[in-house]
Design a protein around this motif. Structure first.
Motif, PDB file in Angstrom:
ATOM      1  N   SER A   1       2.094 -24.662  -0.527  1.00 39.61           N
ATOM      2  CA  SER A   1       3.459 -24.664  -1.058  1.00 39.61           C
ATOM      3  C   SER A   1       3.706 -23.500  -2.014  1.00 39.61           C
ATOM      4  O   SER A   1       4.735 -22.824  -1.946  1.00 39.61           O
TER       5      SER A   1
ATOM      6  N   HIS B   1      10.508 -27.908   4.294  1.00 41.72           N
ATOM      7  CA  HIS B   1      11.054 -27.256   3.103  1.00 41.72           C
ATOM      8  C   HIS B   1      10.411 -25.892   2.879  1.00 41.72           C
ATOM      9  O   HIS B   1      11.090 -24.930   2.494  1.00 41.72           O
TER      10      HIS B   1
ATOM     11  N   GLN C   1      11.797 -23.484   5.340  1.00 45.41           N
ATOM     12  CA  GLN C   1      13.196 -23.217   5.021  1.00 45.41           C
ATOM     13  C   GLN C   1      13.330 -22.099   4.000  1.00 45.41           C
ATOM     14  O   GLN C   1      14.267 -21.290   4.064  1.00 45.41           O
ATOM     15  N   GLN C   2      12.390 -22.015   3.076  1.00 42.79           N
ATOM     16  CA  GLN C   2      12.436 -20.952   2.073  1.00 42.79           C
ATOM     17  C   GLN C   2      12.357 -19.573   2.723  1.00 42.79           C
ATOM     18  O   GLN C   2      13.020 -18.623   2.288  1.00 42.79           O
TER      19      GLN C   2
END
Length: 206
Positions: A30, A100, A103-104
């Motif tokens: 992440s 997520h 998506q960044q």
């Protein structure tokens, strides 16, 4: 924990071979996604900040800039080597298992393309580039203002006019138009230098 004389520290994040690993997030990559998307966005903003110096960035050159400076951050990987130390084909990658995180990266890509094409920040994503082109082509064929219509106008307004028709727009005609622009530029420079030959003796005949 001690290995030899080295004390291993317990840390939340650690960077190894360019990849950031996290021990406190659900996905160990992440932090890496966040770092890479941040770097890519910073480079994209810097690219468009040059507008004050170079003017608007044309789509073709913009895509080349994107592939050279931004895409490497979004498609990060590194070379691998086999057990003998020789370079092996391929690279180590992170599989996009967290929506997520992915998506960044895609947000940076979409923002860059929208800004490059002069589209609204909430324009539809499907066929982003092709839709903008087809809409502009339709406007040009209908005699309405648009991106392609502006290109035709600018080319006709050059000191040595260049004719460009959107009715027969192919890869070949685009290449011919680029060649015609280069020829027109050379002719214009030759005429300008010829009229100032007495003031430019050092470059006469070049």
């Amino acid at each position: 924990m001690v290995i030899g004389n080295a004390v291993l520290k317990l840390v939340k994040q650690y960077k190894f071979v360019g990849i950031i690993f996290s021990s406190v997030d659900y996905d160990i990559f992440s932090a890496h996604y966040a770092k890479k998307s941040s770097k890519a966005r910073a480079v994209a903003n810097t690219t468009f900040a040059a507008k004050a110096s170079i003017g608007c960035l044309p789509p073709y050159e913009g895509i080349r800039m994107y592939m050279a400076r931004i895409d490497p951050h979004l498609t990060f990987g590194h070379q691998t080597f086999d057990t003998s130390g020789c370079q092996a084909d391929g690279c180590e990658v992170c599989l996009d298992v967290i929506k997520h995180n992915l998506q960044q990266l895609t947000d940076v890509q979409h923002e860059f393309l929208r800004r490059l094409l002069g589209l609204h920040s909430r324009s539809i994503l499907a066929h982003l580039a092709s839709t903008a082109y087809l809409d502009s082509l339709r406007l040009a064929l209908d005699g309405e203002p648009g991106w392609i219509s502006d290109i035709c106008y600018v080319l006709r307004s050059l000191p040595t006019p260049v004719q460009f028709s959107p009715q027969n727009l192919t890869a070949e005609t685009v290449a011919e138009t680029i060649s015609a622009i280069e020829t027109a530029c050379s002719q214009r420079l030759a005429v300008s230098l010829g009229t100032m030959a007495s003031r430019l003796p050092l470059i006469k005949g070049r």
